[in-house]
Design a protein around this motif. Sequence first.
Motif, PDB file in Angstrom:
ATOM      1  N   GLU A 105       3.751  -3.653 -10.772  1.00  0.00           N
ATOM      2  CA  GLU A 105       2.624  -2.756 -10.999  1.00  0.00           C
ATOM      3  C   GLU A 105       1.840  -3.295 -12.193  1.00  0.00           C
ATOM      4  OE1 GLU A 105       1.302   1.891 -11.730  1.00  0.00           O
ATOM      5  OE2 GLU A 105       3.440   1.394 -11.619  1.00  0.00           O
ATOM      6  N   THR A 151      -2.873  -1.368  -3.613  1.00  0.00           N
ATOM      7  CA  THR A 151      -3.236  -0.211  -4.429  1.00  0.00           C
ATOM      8  C   THR A 151      -2.729   1.058  -3.772  1.00  0.00           C
ATOM      9  OG1 THR A 151      -5.120   0.997  -5.384  1.00  0.00           O
ATOM     10  CG2 THR A 151      -5.468  -0.044  -3.241  1.00  0.00           C
ATOM     11  N   ASN A 152      -2.671   2.119  -4.557  1.00  0.00           N
ATOM     12  CA  ASN A 152      -2.366   3.420  -3.956  1.00  0.00           C
ATOM     13  C   ASN A 152      -3.620   3.989  -3.312  1.00  0.00           C
ATOM     14  OD1 ASN A 152      -3.770   4.030  -6.303  1.00  0.00           O
ATOM     15  ND2 ASN A 152      -2.487   5.769  -6.854  1.00  0.00           N
ATOM     16  N   ARG A 153      -3.504   5.180  -2.754  1.00  0.00           N
ATOM     17  CA  ARG A 153      -4.594   5.685  -1.905  1.00  0.00           C
ATOM     18  C   ARG A 153      -5.871   5.988  -2.678  1.00  0.00           C
ATOM     19  NH1 ARG A 153      -2.885   9.961   2.432  1.00  0.00           N
ATOM     20  NH2 ARG A 153      -2.612  11.280   0.595  1.00  0.00           N
ATOM     21  N   GLU A 155       3.312  10.181  -2.534  1.00  0.00           N
ATOM     22  CA  GLU A 155       3.148   8.855  -1.958  1.00  0.00           C
ATOM     23  C   GLU A 155       4.392   7.993  -2.175  1.00  0.00           C
ATOM     24  OE1 GLU A 155      -1.088   7.080  -2.377  1.00  0.00           O
ATOM     25  OE2 GLU A 155      -0.808   8.380  -4.101  1.00  0.00           O
ATOM     26  N   ARG A 191      -3.696   2.986  -9.113  1.00  0.00           N
ATOM     27  CA  ARG A 191      -2.540   2.160  -9.457  1.00  0.00           C
ATOM     28  C   ARG A 191      -2.573   0.917  -8.567  1.00  0.00           C
ATOM     29  NH1 ARG A 191       2.665   6.129  -9.779  1.00  0.00           N
ATOM     30  NH2 ARG A 191       3.529   4.307 -10.872  1.00  0.00           N
ATOM     31  N   LYS A 224       0.848  -1.189   0.000  1.00  0.00           N
ATOM     32  CA  LYS A 224       0.000   0.000   0.000  1.00  0.00           C
ATOM     33  C   LYS A 224       0.881   1.236   0.000  1.00  0.00           C
ATOM     34  CE  LYS A 224      -2.358  -1.145   3.575  1.00  0.00           C
ATOM     35  NZ  LYS A 224      -3.257  -1.271   4.739  1.00  0.00           N
ATOM     36  N   THR A 225       0.279   2.409  -0.189  1.00  0.00           N
ATOM     37  CA  THR A 225       1.045   3.645  -0.236  1.00  0.00           C
ATOM     38  C   THR A 225       0.688   4.552   0.936  1.00  0.00           C
ATOM     39  OG1 THR A 225      -0.558   4.832  -1.621  1.00  0.00           O
ATOM     40  CG2 THR A 225       1.163   3.566  -2.760  1.00  0.00           C
ATOM     41  N   LEU A 227       5.544   3.820  -1.932  1.00  0.00           N
ATOM     42  CA  LEU A 227       4.985   2.478  -1.935  1.00  0.00           C
ATOM     43  C   LEU A 227       5.620   1.677  -0.810  1.00  0.00           C
ATOM     44  CD1 LEU A 227       3.187   0.366  -3.413  1.00  0.00           C
ATOM     45  CD2 LEU A 227       5.241  -0.285  -4.695  1.00  0.00           C
TER      46      LEU A 227
END
Length: 474
Positions: A469, A442-444, A32, A448, A22-23, A34
């Motif tokens: 990714e 995933t990112n926030r 951000e 992504r 997660k980010t 990772l």
Amino acid sequence: MTNVKVRLRPVAGRINLPTVIKTAILPGDSMESLFIATQIGEIFYIRDEVIRLFLDIRPQIIKLGTFEPGVSGGGYDERGLLGLAFHPWFTYNGLFYLHYSLAGTQGPGALPENFKPNPCDPDTLHLKWTNRETQYDHIDTVEEWMLLTNGQTQKRRTLLQLRRPFFNHNGVNSLNFSPETGKLVLTTGDGGSGYDPFNLSQDNMEIAGKIIEIDADKNVFVNHPPVVTRFNELPVTIQETLTVIAKGVRNVPGISFQRVNHQYIKYVGNVGQDLAESIFSFVNYKPAPVSRLIQESQLDQPGLINFGWRGWEGAFPTSIIRDCSANQTLDETAIAFYEEAVTNSARRLQPLTTYFHKDPRPDKFGGTALTGVQPYMGHAIPALTGRVIFTDLARKGESQRAARGVLAYTGMRTAGQSNDFGVIETDHDFGSQPAYYVSLGTNRNQTRHYLGVYGSMRVTDLNLGTVFEIVPDL
């Protein structure tokens, strides 16, 4: 649903088994990073394509790959560093949270041998977990940590200490903050073995088999909470910080949230037993304060989500599948817990999507274990926009020698309606090595997505992990 093609772009290699991806935005930063947590106890972060160590708690993690003192477990394990979550104000307060299995807590386990119910023998259907203080496998801890201004990390307090009956079904990616309530959400498995021997998941008093909200901002003035298995064993001040969202959990790879039309859809994947893997979705729920559960433990709690386990495996009554003695090419199926299936038939939530361990359809796949569920809100892969991506550990029933995980997707729904699913194809060449899909992150803002892949089923086989990714196909 039509198949979708994507590409896997490596972002980190030769790492240990990644359990959480997660980010977060580090204090003093604006972009951000990772973060990757490994099962053996490392947390790395990637900033400007450089991987750095954030925290190493390997000495604090139980010895993995062994289930009894001095006895090898073959290297497979479901304990370790299982959860990592960043406070919504992490950028300003530096607070983050860990869930892991404590070193030095190995016990003999709650049963002397593997459990399998026998519908013809009532004694196997009504087992009780007795002598809990001595008959357990290990202790899990949920802790609050802080990133200090000098860049060092420090544990601040312990939120919970949970005694677990078996080595497996402890949850994974088990800590996430709810953007809806701002509370820390802990997903706990049913305690392990198979078939939930003690039916902990349906017992309102048991912490196992639940999804729990923790008000982490509340100071309970308890520095060393007791080791417990049931809610009523907790001090009152800790009870008052807890609410229960759901029960009937077997084992889940976390909870995810998708914001749609000013509301949040919650997605939870429940790992199956012998038949199927299931993904659930819901919007409305009425969490039950633990203090009320204690007062009304035997009563139904309106609004409490029930996934149906152990009486139900997703959309189906939990079954026992055996080879037919007269014909080894066929299976014999019996309902494992008929009475529980009947009791919970109307109370349970119907799954959004179910996929099977055996599936003869040419456009589907046979799965092994659900390992991640994440909504996709990006636009780089239009066919997946607004969809829900999920991963399975390894595809079953293929002639290829090396194991391969599966990426797939399903549609968005709130609750009560089932969906089909489609396969996400990748052209990545893993060569002759196994590629188990062990985690999905995933990112926030969910634009992504990242896939954790490992080259072995054994956590004791080190440095076989890669994080990719998921990007558009060229």
